[in-house]
Design a protein around this motif. Structure first.
Motif, PDB file in Angstrom:
ATOM      1  N   VAL A  39       0.858  -1.187   0.000  1.00 44.81           N
ATOM      2  CA  VAL A  39       0.000   0.000   0.000  1.00 44.81           C
ATOM      3  C   VAL A  39       0.890   1.232   0.000  1.00 44.81           C
ATOM      4  O   VAL A  39       1.834   1.336   0.796  1.00 44.81           O
ATOM      5  CB  VAL A  39      -0.939   0.004   1.224  1.00 44.81           C
ATOM      6  N   LEU A  40       0.595   2.180  -0.895  1.00 44.62           N
ATOM      7  CA  LEU A  40       1.395   3.389  -1.052  1.00 44.62           C
ATOM      8  C   LEU A  40       0.729   4.551  -0.321  1.00 44.62           C
ATOM      9  O   LEU A  40      -0.490   4.694  -0.353  1.00 44.62           O
ATOM     10  CB  LEU A  40       1.568   3.718  -2.528  1.00 44.62           C
ATOM     11  N   HIS A  41       1.538   5.405   0.305  1.00 50.16           N
ATOM     12  CA  HIS A  41       0.991   6.461   1.154  1.00 50.16           C
ATOM     13  C   HIS A  41       1.433   7.870   0.769  1.00 50.16           C
ATOM     14  O   HIS A  41       0.844   8.838   1.242  1.00 50.16           O
ATOM     15  CB  HIS A  41       1.380   6.208   2.615  1.00 50.16           C
ATOM     16  N   ASP A  42       2.446   7.999  -0.072  1.00 51.50           N
ATOM     17  CA  ASP A  42       2.960   9.323  -0.413  1.00 51.50           C
ATOM     18  C   ASP A  42       2.063   9.989  -1.458  1.00 51.50           C
ATOM     19  O   ASP A  42       1.915   9.464  -2.572  1.00 51.50           O
ATOM     20  CB  ASP A  42       4.380   9.208  -0.963  1.00 51.50           C
ATOM     21  N   PRO A  43       1.434  11.132  -1.136  1.00 58.05           N
ATOM     22  CA  PRO A  43       0.492  11.759  -2.083  1.00 58.05           C
ATOM     23  C   PRO A  43       1.106  12.095  -3.431  1.00 58.05           C
ATOM     24  O   PRO A  43       0.469  11.910  -4.478  1.00 58.05           O
ATOM     25  CB  PRO A  43       0.051  13.026  -1.342  1.00 58.05           C
ATOM     26  N   GLY A  44       2.336  12.590  -3.423  1.00 56.80           N
ATOM     27  CA  GLY A  44       2.973  12.936  -4.683  1.00 56.80           C
ATOM     28  C   GLY A  44       3.192  11.726  -5.573  1.00 56.80           C
ATOM     29  O   GLY A  44       2.910  11.763  -6.779  1.00 56.80           O
ATOM     30  N   ALA A  45       3.686  10.630  -4.972  1.00 57.89           N
ATOM     31  CA  ALA A  45       3.932   9.413  -5.744  1.00 57.89           C
ATOM     32  C   ALA A  45       2.636   8.798  -6.243  1.00 57.89           C
ATOM     33  O   ALA A  45       2.545   8.360  -7.395  1.00 57.89           O
ATOM     34  CB  ALA A  45       4.695   8.408  -4.877  1.00 57.89           C
ATOM     35  N   VAL A  46       1.627   8.779  -5.389  1.00 62.90           N
ATOM     36  CA  VAL A  46       0.336   8.202  -5.776  1.00 62.90           C
ATOM     37  C   VAL A  46      -0.299   9.027  -6.895  1.00 62.90           C
ATOM     38  O   VAL A  46      -0.840   8.476  -7.867  1.00 62.90           O
ATOM     39  CB  VAL A  46      -0.595   8.114  -4.546  1.00 62.90           C
ATOM     40  N   ALA A  47      -0.238  10.344  -6.782  1.00 58.88           N
ATOM     41  CA  ALA A  47      -0.809  11.206  -7.814  1.00 58.88           C
ATOM     42  C   ALA A  47      -0.089  11.038  -9.145  1.00 58.88           C
ATOM     43  O   ALA A  47      -0.714  10.995 -10.215  1.00 58.88           O
ATOM     44  CB  ALA A  47      -0.761  12.658  -7.359  1.00 58.88           C
ATOM     45  N   ALA A  48       1.245  10.944  -9.089  1.00 56.16           N
ATOM     46  CA  ALA A  48       2.017  10.755 -10.320  1.00 56.16           C
ATOM     47  C   ALA A  48       1.662   9.428 -10.986  1.00 56.16           C
ATOM     48  O   ALA A  48       1.567   9.341 -12.224  1.00 56.16           O
ATOM     49  CB  ALA A  48       3.512  10.811 -10.008  1.00 56.16           C
ATOM     50  N   ARG A  49       1.465   8.380 -10.182  1.00 59.58           N
ATOM     51  CA  ARG A  49       1.052   7.083 -10.737  1.00 59.58           C
ATOM     52  C   ARG A  49      -0.308   7.197 -11.416  1.00 59.58           C
ATOM     53  O   ARG A  49      -0.533   6.633 -12.493  1.00 59.58           O
ATOM     54  CB  ARG A  49       0.999   6.036  -9.625  1.00 59.58           C
ATOM     55  N   ALA A  50      -1.216   7.908 -10.779  1.00 61.40           N
ATOM     56  CA  ALA A  50      -2.552   8.064 -11.353  1.00 61.40           C
ATOM     57  C   ALA A  50      -2.496   8.763 -12.708  1.00 61.40           C
ATOM     58  O   ALA A  50      -3.199   8.377 -13.654  1.00 61.40           O
ATOM     59  CB  ALA A  50      -3.451   8.837 -10.394  1.00 61.40           C
ATOM     60  N   VAL A  51      -1.659   9.786 -12.818  1.00 60.34           N
ATOM     61  CA  VAL A  51      -1.533  10.503 -14.097  1.00 60.34           C
ATOM     62  C   VAL A  51      -0.950   9.585 -15.167  1.00 60.34           C
ATOM     63  O   VAL A  51      -1.425   9.565 -16.317  1.00 60.34           O
ATOM     64  CB  VAL A  51      -0.663  11.767 -13.923  1.00 60.34           C
ATOM     65  N   ARG A  52       0.053   8.792 -14.811  1.00 63.07           N
ATOM     66  CA  ARG A  52       0.640   7.856 -15.781  1.00 63.07           C
ATOM     67  C   ARG A  52      -0.376   6.806 -16.195  1.00 63.07           C
ATOM     68  O   ARG A  52      -0.431   6.392 -17.354  1.00 63.07           O
ATOM     69  CB  ARG A  52       1.873   7.175 -15.192  1.00 63.07           C
ATOM     70  N   MET A  53      -1.179   6.350 -15.248  1.00 57.28           N
ATOM     71  CA  MET A  53      -2.228   5.374 -15.565  1.00 57.28           C
ATOM     72  C   MET A  53      -3.245   5.967 -16.543  1.00 57.28           C
ATOM     73  O   MET A  53      -3.667   5.314 -17.504  1.00 57.28           O
ATOM     74  CB  MET A  53      -2.942   4.933 -14.286  1.00 57.28           C
ATOM     75  N   ALA A  54      -3.631   7.204 -16.287  1.00 62.61           N
ATOM     76  CA  ALA A  54      -4.679   7.833 -17.101  1.00 62.61           C
ATOM     77  C   ALA A  54      -4.187   8.264 -18.470  1.00 62.61           C
ATOM     78  O   ALA A  54      -4.910   8.132 -19.468  1.00 62.61           O
ATOM     79  CB  ALA A  54      -5.255   9.035 -16.351  1.00 62.61           C
ATOM     80  N   THR A  55      -2.975   8.785 -18.542  1.00 62.27           N
ATOM     81  CA  THR A  55      -2.486   9.355 -19.803  1.00 62.27           C
ATOM     82  C   THR A  55      -1.530   8.442 -20.560  1.00 62.27           C
ATOM     83  O   THR A  55      -1.489   8.461 -21.788  1.00 62.27           O
ATOM     84  CB  THR A  55      -1.788  10.699 -19.546  1.00 62.27           C
TER      85      THR A  55
END
Length: 254
Positions: free
Chosen positions: A188-204
């Protein structure tokens, strides 16, 4: 920049009685779809009612988060079940949450299995068939939210049930595209910056970095952030803001 749309979903309504888990109302101000616990792994009638009412007030899509009957294990313990029993229990949960949602002025618009059941139907056609049969019995128009490459996709297609794929911003992935088991370190990942960056890579970019550093393709119409993850509201807000900066519009897949 991109004109892409993606859904952001979270598991909500996972308190029980006087015990509260997560900040449902704050998350409902961020997400576009709410996976509402049906009472088998978490949730109770009052919690379901409050969560559905709050989702309706905010225009957030409601999903039934069906589970094994496992309150003590939070639905994360895999169970061997007769297919007829599993079908009936999924049907029971779906009907209950949809009935409450309709009383609050909304409706269940999709189904997302929880925890161990979610992972089981990714690889087990028999239990996948039981879940699909329950959806078929209740409302064939309801889509199932699941991982790409899951066994349930083939079963659902055969029965005329739509499947929608999702990715997990706050969970680690194996090289095969499965989720790293929660008992493993770093699952489970907890760092907001890392999680947000992953979400952007997933979406785009439709890709996520696995635990071994390899790049795993993820074709997803929805991104999940778990409501029970510590700091989940902060994670969800970071995901929403980063997606907006990348030109991705948040919109419920239903």
């Amino acid at each position: 920049m991109t004109d892409m749309e993606i859904d952001l979903n979270a598991d909500l309504g996972e308190g029980f009685g006087i015990w509260r888990l997560g900040d449902d109302e704050a998350l409902l101000d961020v997400v576009t779809s709410a996976n509402v616990a049906c009472g088998f792994h978490a949730g109770d009638p009052v919690t379901i009612r409050r969560t559905c009412a709050a989702a309706v007030d905010r225009g957030v899509a409601i999903g039934a988060q069906v589970s094994y009957r496992d309150l003590a294990g939070f639905g994360r313990r895999e169970m061997e079940m007769d297919p007829e029993d599993l079908c009936a229990e999924v049907l029971y949960q779906l009907a209950a949450v949809d009935g409450i949602a309709r009383a609050m002025g909304g409706r269940v618009s999709y189904v997302k299995p929880h925890g161990a059941l979610y992972n089981r139907i990714c690889r087990d056609p028999e239990q996948a068939e039981a879940v699909v049969s329950a959806v078929l019995d209740y409302d064939q128009s309801l889509p199932l939210l699941t991982l790409p490459g899951s066994a349930v996709h083939e079963v659902a297609a055969r029965e005329g049930i739509t499947t929608v794929t999702e990715a997990f911003a706050d969970r680690a992935y194996t090289p095969s595209g499965a989720l790293v088991p929660r008992r493993s370190p770093g699952a489970v990942l907890h760092d907001p910056g890392a999680v947000a960056a992953r979400a952007v890579r997933m979406a785009t970019g439709h890709v996520v970095t696995a635990v071994d550093g390899s790049q795993v393709p993820v074709e997803a119409r929805s991104i999940c952030v778990h409501g029970d993850t510590p700091g989940s509201v902060r994670l969800a807000r970071a995901i929403r803001d980063s997606l907006a900066e990348a030109g991705v519009t948040l919109k419920a897949f239903t």
